[in-house]
Design an enzyme around this catalytic site. Structure first.
Site, PDB file in Angstrom:
ATOM      1  N   TYR A  70      -6.349  -5.976  -1.500  1.00 34.77           N
ATOM      2  CA  TYR A  70      -7.538  -5.123  -1.394  1.00 34.77           C
ATOM      3  C   TYR A  70      -7.586  -4.533   0.009  1.00 34.77           C
ATOM      4  O   TYR A  70      -7.323  -5.227   1.004  1.00 34.77           O
ATOM      5  CB  TYR A  70      -8.819  -5.933  -1.641  1.00 34.77           C
ATOM      6  CG  TYR A  70     -10.079  -5.129  -1.435  1.00 34.77           C
ATOM      7  CD1 TYR A  70     -10.647  -4.406  -2.478  1.00 34.77           C
ATOM      8  CD2 TYR A  70     -10.687  -5.061  -0.178  1.00 34.77           C
ATOM      9  CE1 TYR A  70     -11.795  -3.642  -2.293  1.00 34.77           C
ATOM     10  CE2 TYR A  70     -11.831  -4.297   0.015  1.00 34.77           C
ATOM     11  CZ  TYR A  70     -12.377  -3.586  -1.043  1.00 34.77           C
ATOM     12  OH  TYR A  70     -13.498  -2.822  -0.840  1.00 34.77           O
ATOM     13  N   GLU A  86     -11.671   3.235  -0.576  1.00 35.14           N
ATOM     14  CA  GLU A  86     -11.359   1.913  -1.116  1.00 35.14           C
ATOM     15  C   GLU A  86     -10.076   1.982  -1.932  1.00 35.14           C
ATOM     16  O   GLU A  86      -9.946   2.837  -2.820  1.00 35.14           O
ATOM     17  CB  GLU A  86     -12.508   1.403  -1.989  1.00 35.14           C
ATOM     18  CG  GLU A  86     -12.255   0.011  -2.567  1.00 35.14           C
ATOM     19  CD  GLU A  86     -13.387  -0.476  -3.453  1.00 35.14           C
ATOM     20  OE1 GLU A  86     -14.012  -1.489  -3.111  1.00 35.14           O
ATOM     21  OE2 GLU A  86     -13.646   0.175  -4.490  1.00 35.14           O
TER      22      GLU A  86
END
Length: 415
Positions: free
Chosen positions: A138, A225
Site C-alpha cells: 500500500y 492512493e
C-alpha cells in the site's frame, strides 16, 4: 438531529475548510500518473462494448484482462448491478469475453457497500493487463493537517482496506512527512524499501515515491492512493490500482482535469447549481429554502421541522447572490415539483439585501413565480428592501415577514 451526510458535505463546502476534492475515475487517475512517469499497468478505457473488444488489440497476443466498472465508489469487486449481474471487476482471457462483460456493466448501476441502495451508473469500463504478482503493498500521499505537510503512508500489507490494517496491525503502517517541499530524504527511501520487504529495489522505490510526489504537487492533489502497489514476478514495481482526488480550490490551475469530471451520478439540479457556484442539496420536502450561509441554512431547516414542515432542499446562495446566479437559485427551488412554498431567508452582511430584492423581483418578472414565497430579510439595507415589497404582497404572491419564527410558521401554513 436533522443533519444528514449530504447536508454535512454541503456545510463543509461553506466553511474555511477546503472544498471537496474532485474524484477521478481509475482510468483518469492511471493516465495522469502515466503522464508523470509513474510506473503503471497497461490500461485502456471504453465507453461501449464494441470499443472494449477493439482496444484489447493493444495488449498483445495471449493477454489476460481485468475488466473494471468505472464508478466513483469503493467495493466494486463485491458489488452487484441493478440488472442482477454480479461483480464490478472481472478477469477474463479473451476479447470476446471482455465485450460480453462490458455489455453487462455499461448502462447499468453498480450497487456496493459504499454506494448506497441507488448505486452509481457505469458509463465506462477500464481494461487493465493482468499482472503476475509476487507481492502487494500500500502507498499513498495525502495532506496531514496535524503535521502541517504532505505525508506518505505506506505498508507491506497491500490489496486490502488500509483502515483495517491500521486498526488490527498499526505497526505495519508507516509515515513519511514531506517537510521540505518536493524532497524525500534518501534515508527514508532506503528504509521504505526495507520495510516493504524489497531492500534490493531501492531505485524502483525511489522512482515510485518521487514520481507520485511530482504528480501530487503538479496537479494540486488532495490524495494519491496506490492500492495495491505490486512487485511483479519479473521484478517490476507497478501501480496496479489508483485513486486520485484534486483540490477543488485549484480549479483555476487544473481546468483540463476538471473538464473531465463525471457528473452522471449527480442530481442534475446539483450539477446546475455548481455551474453558478451555488450549494444545492435536494432533500424532498414541500418547502423550498433559499438562504445565505450554511449555519443559517441549517437553522432554517430545523425551524421548519420544529413547526411541522418538511424542507425540500439545502440551498446556500453565498454572499454574492444576484443576477444569473440568483435566477438559477430561484428556478431550482421554484421548479421542484415537490415544492409547494418557498422560504427566502437572508441575512445581509456582505450581501446587500436591497440589491438581492431587486434581483428577486427581476427574476420573478422573467420566470413568473406561481408558488407563494415568504421573505425574511435582515441586515444590510433590509429597510430599503422592505419598501420594495410593501403593498405589493398580494400582487407578487410574496409575504414579507422580518421575524424568523413568524416567517417559519407562515411558510409551513402555506403547504
Amino acid at each position: 438531529m436533522f443533519l444528514t451526510s449530504k447536508i454535512n458535505r454541503a456545510l463543509c463546502k461553506n466553511t474555511s475548510l477546503p472544498m471537496r476534492g474532485l474524484k477521478l475515475h481509475e482510468y483518469q487517475a492511471g493516465a495522469l500518473l502515466d503522464s508523470y512517469k509513474v510506473p503503471t499497468a497497461i490500461g485502456r478505457v471504453a465507453f461501449n462494448a464494441e470499443d472494449a473488444f477493439k482496444v484489447c488489440a493493444d495488449f498483445g497476443p495471449g493477454a489476460e484482462y481485468v475488466v473494471k466498472a468505472q464508478v466513483l465508489t469503493g467495493g466494486r469487486g463485491l458489488g452487484t448491478f441493478d440488472s442482477g449481474f454480479k461483480g464490478g471487476v472481472h478477469i477474463v482471457d479473451s476479447p470476446a469475453k471482455v465485450q460480453d462483460i462490458a455489455s453487462k456493466m455499461l448502462g447499468n448501476k453498480l450497487i456496493t457497500k459504499q454506494s448506497g441502495p441507488d448505486g452509481f451508473p457505469c458509463s465506462a469500463v477500464y481494461m487493465v493487463e493482468k499482472l503476475g504478482i509476487r507481492s502487494e503493498f500500500y502507498l499513498s500521499i495525502t495532506l496531514d493537517r496535524a503535521a502541517g505537510c504532505p505525508t506518505f503512508i505506506y505498508s507491506p500489507a497491500g490489496g486490502m482496506n488500509i483502515e483495517d490494517v491500521a486498526e488490527k496491525t498499526p505497526e505495519l503502517v508507516y509515515k513519511v512527512p514531506i517537510r521540505e517541499a518536493g524532497v524525500i530524504p534518501n534515508e527514508e527511501i532506503v528504509l521504505a524499501a526495507q520495510r516493504l520487504g524489497i531492500p534490493s529495489e531501492t531505485e524502483q522505490v525511489s522512482t515510485m515515491f518521487n514520481t507520485i510526489l511530482d504528480t501530487f504537487y503538479g496537479r494540486d492533489c488532495d490524495m494519491v492512493e496506490i492500492n495495491p502497489l505490486v512487485m511483479t514476478n519479473d521484478d517490476k514495481l507497478i501501480a496496479a490500482d489508483s485513486k486520485i482526488t484534486i483540490d477543488s480550490n485549484a480549479f483555476f490551475r487544473q481546468k483540463d482535469i476538471f473538464a473531465q469530471e463525471d457528473t452522471t451520478a449527480n442530481d442534475p439540479r446539483e450539477t446546475l447549481a455548481a455551474k453558478h457556484d451555488l450549494n444545492y442539496i435536494h432533500i424532498g420536502g414541500k418547502i423550498g429554502c433559499l438562504v445565505n450561509g450554511a449555519g443559517l441554512a441549517m437553522s432554517t431547516m430545523d425551524i421548519i421541522k420544529l413547526y411541522g414542515g418538511e424542507p425540500a432542499n439545502f440551498l446556500d446562495v453565498g454572499g454574492s447572490a444576484a443576477g444569473e446566479a440568483l435566477k438559477a437559485a430561484m428556478v431550482l427551488v421554484h421548479d421542484d415539483p415537490e415544492v409547494e412554498a418557498i422560504f427566502v431567508n437572508i441575512f445581509g452582511g456582505i450581501l446587500d439585501t436591497h440589491i438581492l430584492s431587486q434581483a428577486i423581483l427581476a427574476a420573478g418578472e422573467e420566470i413568473k413565480f406561481t408558488k407563494p414565497i415568504v421573505l425574511r430579510l435582515k441586515g444590510l439595507n433590509s429597510d430599503k428592501a422592505e419598501l420594495l415589497f410593501r403593498g405589493r404582497e398580494k400582487e407578487l404572491n410574496m409575504h414579507y415577514i422580518p421575524d424568523f419564527d413568524t416567517a417559519a410558521q407562515k411558510v409551513v401554513s402555506l403547504c
